[in-house]
Design a protein around this motif. Structure first.
Motif, short mmCIF file in Angstrom:
data_model
loop_
_atom_site.label_atom_id
_atom_site.label_comp_id
_atom_site.label_asym_id
_atom_site.label_seq_id
_atom_site.Cartn_x
_atom_site.Cartn_y
_atom_site.Cartn_z
N GLN A 43 0.79 -1.32 0.28
CA GLN A 43 0.01 0.01 0.01
C GLN A 43 0.83 1.21 -0.01
O GLN A 43 1.87 1.45 1.04
CB GLN A 43 -0.76 -0.02 1.22
CG GLN A 43 -2.13 -1.27 1.32
CD GLN A 43 -2.92 -0.93 2.46
OE1 GLN A 43 -2.32 -1.68 3.47
NE2 GLN A 43 -3.90 -0.22 2.33
N GLY A 67 -2.92 3.79 0.35
CA GLY A 67 -3.47 3.45 -1.12
C GLY A 67 -4.19 2.02 -0.85
O GLY A 67 -4.14 1.62 0.18
N SER A 68 -4.56 1.57 -1.91
CA SER A 68 -5.45 0.43 -1.96
C SER A 68 -4.69 -0.61 -1.81
O SER A 68 -3.74 -0.97 -2.48
CB SER A 68 -6.17 0.60 -3.53
OG SER A 68 -6.56 -0.77 -3.64
N GLU A 70 -5.77 -3.68 -2.55
CA GLU A 70 -6.15 -4.44 -3.67
C GLU A 70 -5.17 -4.47 -4.87
O GLU A 70 -4.77 -5.49 -5.56
CB GLU A 70 -7.54 -3.95 -4.09
CG GLU A 70 -8.27 -5.07 -5.01
CD GLU A 70 -9.86 -4.55 -5.21
OE1 GLU A 70 -10.14 -4.57 -6.18
OE2 GLU A 70 -10.41 -4.42 -4.24
N ARG A 72 -3.21 -4.13 -8.28
CA ARG A 72 -3.86 -4.56 -9.61
C ARG A 72 -3.26 -5.87 -10.03
O ARG A 72 -2.12 -6.23 -9.61
CB ARG A 72 -3.17 -3.39 -10.82
CG ARG A 72 -1.46 -3.16 -10.92
CD ARG A 72 -1.28 -2.09 -11.72
NE ARG A 72 0.12 -1.92 -11.50
CZ ARG A 72 1.29 -2.54 -12.06
NH1 ARG A 72 1.00 -3.70 -13.09
NH2 ARG A 72 2.51 -2.12 -11.86
N ASP A 92 -0.81 -0.56 -6.56
CA ASP A 92 -1.50 0.33 -7.78
C ASP A 92 -0.70 1.89 -7.42
O ASP A 92 -1.27 2.51 -6.99
CB ASP A 92 -2.95 0.59 -7.36
CG ASP A 92 -3.57 1.06 -8.59
OD1 ASP A 92 -2.84 1.20 -9.66
OD2 ASP A 92 -4.71 1.60 -8.57
#
Length: 132
Positions: A43, A67-68, A70, A72, A92
């Motif tokens: 992150q 940040g995300s 998740e 990419r 990401d």
């Protein structure tokens, strides 16, 4: 504002910009960190700063935003961390955005360091006048 007030404000700016530089360098260092899809992506860290309340002024770091997790998903079946479908997880993080932030943080740090230098020169000159 006194000379010492200017030094204090510039010092707080140096601290904020140094923290920002550290965060951006961590983000850039981990831009290619690969994780399995079962784990969270690295992150990105973003510094949250605000004005220091009170008559002294300045700035302070009040936290960090992330940040995300998740990230990419990238198809890399040859990667040893790939899942059964051949995917891995990357952070990401946009390199151009991080490089822009790096330049801004660097310039801010330089500007605050220059203020400290000028204030020191002014204080030294004032002491020299007093000695004459």
């Amino acid at each position: 504002m006194s000379i010492f007030g200017a030094i204090g404000i510039a010092q707080s700016g140096l601290t904020v910009h140094r923290t920002w530089l550290d965060a951006v360098s961590d983000n850039l260092a981990n831009i290619s960190t690969v994780r399995p899809t079962s784990e969270a992506a690295f992150q990105a860290r973003y510094v949250v700063a605000q004005e220091t309340p009170g008559p002294e002024g300045g700035a302070q770091v009040v936290g960090a935003a992330f940040g995300s997790a998740e990230g990419r998903m990238v198809y890399e079946p040859a990667n040893p961390l790939a899942d059964e479908n051949g995917y891995v997880r990357y952070p990401d993080i946009d390199m151009s955005s991080q490089m822009t932030q790096l330049i801004m943080a660097q310039r801010g740090y330089q500007a605050n360091a220059a203020v400290v230098d000028r204030a020191k020169e002014t204080y030294t000159a004032a002491l020299q006048i007093g000695r004459s």
